[in-house]
Design a protein around this motif. Structure first.
Motif, PDB file in Angstrom:
ATOM      1  N   UNK A 108      73.097  18.739  56.243  1.00 42.22           N
ATOM      2  CA  UNK A 108      72.492  17.478  56.679  1.00 42.22           C
ATOM      3  C   UNK A 108      71.841  16.799  55.483  1.00 42.22           C
ATOM      4  N   UNK A 109      71.829  15.477  55.485  1.00 42.48           N
ATOM      5  CA  UNK A 109      71.248  14.720  54.383  1.00 42.48           C
ATOM      6  C   UNK A 109      69.759  15.053  54.235  1.00 42.48           C
ATOM      7  N   UNK A 110      69.299  15.350  53.017  1.00 42.43           N
ATOM      8  CA  UNK A 110      67.890  15.740  52.823  1.00 42.43           C
ATOM      9  C   UNK A 110      66.897  14.677  53.283  1.00 42.43           C
ATOM     10  N   UNK A 111      67.214  13.396  53.052  1.00 38.15           N
ATOM     11  CA  UNK A 111      66.304  12.327  53.489  1.00 38.15           C
ATOM     12  C   UNK A 111      66.190  12.294  55.005  1.00 38.15           C
ATOM     13  N   UNK A 112      67.313  12.469  55.692  1.00 37.80           N
ATOM     14  CA  UNK A 112      67.299  12.490  57.149  1.00 37.80           C
ATOM     15  C   UNK A 112      66.499  13.682  57.661  1.00 37.80           C
ATOM     16  N   UNK A 113      66.677  14.831  57.038  1.00 34.74           N
ATOM     17  CA  UNK A 113      65.914  16.012  57.437  1.00 34.74           C
ATOM     18  C   UNK A 113      64.414  15.777  57.273  1.00 34.74           C
ATOM     19  N   UNK A 114      64.035  15.202  56.146  1.00 33.62           N
ATOM     20  CA  UNK A 114      62.611  14.988  55.859  1.00 33.62           C
ATOM     21  C   UNK A 114      61.988  14.009  56.851  1.00 33.62           C
ATOM     22  N   UNK A 115      62.664  12.892  57.106  1.00 35.15           N
ATOM     23  CA  UNK A 115      62.120  11.904  58.029  1.00 35.15           C
ATOM     24  C   UNK A 115      62.158  12.409  59.469  1.00 35.15           C
ATOM     25  N   UNK A 116      63.144  13.239  59.785  1.00 37.26           N
ATOM     26  CA  UNK A 116      63.207  13.820  61.121  1.00 37.26           C
ATOM     27  C   UNK A 116      62.005  14.727  61.371  1.00 37.26           C
ATOM     28  N   UNK A 117      61.685  15.558  60.400  1.00 33.93           N
ATOM     29  CA  UNK A 117      60.520  16.434  60.508  1.00 33.93           C
ATOM     30  C   UNK A 117      59.239  15.608  60.590  1.00 33.93           C
ATOM     31  N   UNK A 118      59.158  14.541  59.804  1.00 34.60           N
ATOM     32  CA  UNK A 118      57.976  13.687  59.826  1.00 34.60           C
ATOM     33  C   UNK A 118      57.783  13.033  61.198  1.00 34.60           C
ATOM     34  N   UNK A 119      58.860  12.508  61.766  1.00 34.96           N
ATOM     35  CA  UNK A 119      58.780  11.852  63.074  1.00 34.96           C
ATOM     36  C   UNK A 119      58.386  12.855  64.159  1.00 34.96           C
ATOM     37  N   UNK A 120      59.002  14.029  64.136  1.00 31.58           N
ATOM     38  CA  UNK A 120      58.668  15.047  65.135  1.00 31.58           C
ATOM     39  C   UNK A 120      57.201  15.467  65.018  1.00 31.58           C
ATOM     40  N   UNK A 121      56.720  15.617  63.790  1.00 32.94           N
ATOM     41  CA  UNK A 121      55.321  16.002  63.575  1.00 32.94           C
ATOM     42  C   UNK A 121      54.370  14.939  64.110  1.00 32.94           C
ATOM     43  N   UNK A 122      54.697  13.678  63.894  1.00 32.34           N
ATOM     44  CA  UNK A 122      53.857  12.593  64.408  1.00 32.34           C
ATOM     45  C   UNK A 122      53.875  12.548  65.931  1.00 32.34           C
ATOM     46  N   UNK A 123      55.045  12.774  66.516  1.00 29.47           N
ATOM     47  CA  UNK A 123      55.162  12.692  67.971  1.00 29.47           C
ATOM     48  C   UNK A 123      54.393  13.808  68.678  1.00 29.47           C
ATOM     49  N   UNK A 124      54.496  15.025  68.167  1.00 27.09           N
ATOM     50  CA  UNK A 124      53.767  16.115  68.823  1.00 27.09           C
ATOM     51  C   UNK A 124      52.263  16.005  68.556  1.00 27.09           C
ATOM     52  N   UNK A 125      51.876  15.256  67.536  1.00 37.78           N
ATOM     53  CA  UNK A 125      50.455  15.023  67.285  1.00 37.78           C
ATOM     54  C   UNK A 125      49.884  14.005  68.266  1.00 37.78           C
ATOM     55  N   UNK A 126      50.721  13.056  68.684  1.00 36.52           N
ATOM     56  CA  UNK A 126      50.276  12.010  69.608  1.00 36.52           C
ATOM     57  C   UNK A 126      50.366  12.468  71.049  1.00 36.52           C
ATOM     58  N   UNK A 127      51.474  13.110  71.409  1.00 39.78           N
ATOM     59  CA  UNK A 127      51.715  13.532  72.798  1.00 39.78           C
ATOM     60  C   UNK A 127      51.651  15.052  72.876  1.00 39.78           C
ATOM     61  N   UNK A 128      50.574  15.607  73.433  1.00 35.24           N
ATOM     62  CA  UNK A 128      50.467  17.076  73.513  1.00 35.24           C
ATOM     63  C   UNK A 128      51.445  17.656  74.526  1.00 35.24           C
ATOM     64  N   UNK A 129      52.144  18.695  74.119  1.00 32.86           N
ATOM     65  CA  UNK A 129      53.065  19.401  75.010  1.00 32.86           C
ATOM     66  C   UNK A 129      53.271  20.805  74.466  1.00 32.86           C
ATOM     67  N   UNK A 130      52.651  21.758  75.108  1.00 31.15           N
ATOM     68  CA  UNK A 130      52.748  23.148  74.653  1.00 31.15           C
ATOM     69  C   UNK A 130      54.169  23.665  74.758  1.00 31.15           C
ATOM     70  N   UNK A 131      54.875  23.315  75.818  1.00 31.20           N
ATOM     71  CA  UNK A 131      56.255  23.761  75.996  1.00 31.20           C
ATOM     72  C   UNK A 131      57.137  23.246  74.870  1.00 31.20           C
ATOM     73  N   UNK A 132      56.959  21.970  74.511  1.00 32.58           N
ATOM     74  CA  UNK A 132      57.746  21.400  73.411  1.00 32.58           C
ATOM     75  C   UNK A 132      57.451  22.108  72.104  1.00 32.58           C
ATOM     76  N   UNK A 133      56.181  22.398  71.855  1.00 35.85           N
ATOM     77  CA  UNK A 133      55.815  23.131  70.639  1.00 35.85           C
ATOM     78  C   UNK A 133      56.523  24.488  70.577  1.00 35.85           C
ATOM     79  N   UNK A 134      56.513  25.197  71.700  1.00 33.60           N
ATOM     80  CA  UNK A 134      57.147  26.517  71.732  1.00 33.60           C
ATOM     81  C   UNK A 134      58.659  26.421  71.560  1.00 33.60           C
TER      82      UNK A 134
ATOM     83  N   UNK B 128      58.653  15.418  79.791  1.00 34.97           N
ATOM     84  CA  UNK B 128      58.959  16.206  80.983  1.00 34.97           C
ATOM     85  C   UNK B 128      58.037  17.408  81.148  1.00 34.97           C
ATOM     86  N   UNK B 129      57.671  18.026  80.012  1.00 31.61           N
ATOM     87  CA  UNK B 129      56.864  19.249  80.063  1.00 31.61           C
ATOM     88  C   UNK B 129      55.485  19.009  79.497  1.00 31.61           C
ATOM     89  N   UNK B 130      54.554  19.729  80.037  1.00 34.79           N
ATOM     90  CA  UNK B 130      53.177  19.620  79.581  1.00 34.79           C
ATOM     91  C   UNK B 130      52.872  20.727  78.589  1.00 34.79           C
TER      92      UNK B 130
END
Length: 217
Positions: free
Chosen positions: A1-27, A215-217
Motif C-alpha cells: 500500500x502507498x506509504x502516504x495513504x497508510x499514514x493518512x489512514x492511520x491519522x484519520x482513524x486515530x482522530x475518529x476514535x478520539x472523537x467518538x468513543x467505542x470500546x468495541x471498535x478499539x478492540x 454501531x457499537x459502544x
C-alpha cells in the motif's frame, strides 16, 4: 500500500476514535492490527515489545480513571486505555513495511511535499546515529581529562550543538555537490505510484471503522 495513504489512514482513524468513543471498535482495531503484524512476519521480540511497553501507559490511564477517580467509570477507563494500543499498533502497521526514505519520497511525489522539507527530514533522521557517536566521543574525551559530563550537563550539549552545526554545514555542501538546488524540479529515481487499490483499500477500511464506531459502544 502507498506509504502516504497508510499514514493518512492511520491519522484519520486515530482522530475518529478520539472523537467518538467505542470500546468495541478499539478492540477490533487492536485485533486486526495484531493479525496484520503477524502476517507481515514481525519478530517475536518486537511484537512482545509492542504489547508490554504500552501496557505501562495503558495501565496508568486505567488506574487513574477507575481506581483513583471520585466517580469511577469502567467503560471510560477501558476505552481510553485501549486507545494507547490502537495508536501504537496502527503506527507499527505503517512502519513495519515502510522506512523513512520511502515515506519521504512518497510524501514528496504523491502529496507534493516540498523537497527541501522531505530531504531535511531524511537528513535529520540519518544524522541522529552520528550525533549519538559524537556525544559519546565528547563524554569519553572529557573522562580522559578527568571531567565527567553527565547526561544533563550544559557543557555536553553545548559541545554537541557545535558538532551539529558543523555536520549541518557538511551536509549542505554534500547536497549541493550532488546537484540539489532548492526550488528546482528534480527527477524521480524511484517512483512511488498511487494505485487504484490504495484508494479502494483506504475507503473500505474507513467505511468499516465508521460503521463500527456508530454501531457499537
Amino acid at each position: 500500500m502507498n506509504p502516504s495513504f497508510e499514514s493518512f489512514l492511520v491519522l484519520i482513524i486515530s482522530l475518529e476514535i478520539s472523537i467518538k468513543p467505542s470500546l468495541v471498535t478499539n478492540l477490533l482495531i487492536i485485533i486486526f492490527a495484531l493479525i496484520y503484524l503477524i502476517i507481515r512476519k514481525i519478530k517475536i521480540k518486537s511484537l512482545l515489545t509492542l504489547i508490554f511497553v504500552p501496557f505501562i501507559a495503558a495501565f496508568t490511564i486505567f488506574a487513574t480513571l477507575f481506581w483513583f477517580s471520585p466517580k469511577p467509570d469502567l467503560y471510560y477507563a477501558l476505552n481510553l486505555s485501549t486507545r494507547v494500543y490502537v495508536y501504537t499498533l496502527t503506527i507499527s502497521c505503517v512502519t513495519i513495511d515502510t522506512d523513512e526514505t520511502k515515506l519521504a519520497r512518497s510524501l514528496e511525489q504523491n502529496i507534493h511535499l516540498p523537497s527541501k522539507f522531505a530531504y531535511g527530514v531524511l537528513a535529520a533522521l540519518n544524522i541522529v546515529p552520528r550525533m549519538r557517536e559524537a556525544v559519546q566521543q565528547i563524554r569519553t574525551a572529557g573522562m580522559m581529562r578527568g571531567v565527567y559530563l553527565s547526561f544533563w550537563s550544559p557543557v555536553l550539549y553545548f559541545k554537541a550543538i557545535l558538532v551539529a552545526l558543523n555536520s549541518a554545514e557538511n551536509l549542505a555542501q554534500g547536497m549541493e555537490s550532488h546537484g540539489y538546488v532548492e526550488g528546482k524540479e528534480r527527477s524521480v529515481i524511484i517512483p512511488i505510484p498511487v494505485k487504484k487499490s490504495d484508494w479502494i483499500i483506504s475507503a473500505v477500511i474507513l467505511i468499516i471503522v465508521n460503521i463500527s464506531l456508530f454501531m457499537f459502544k
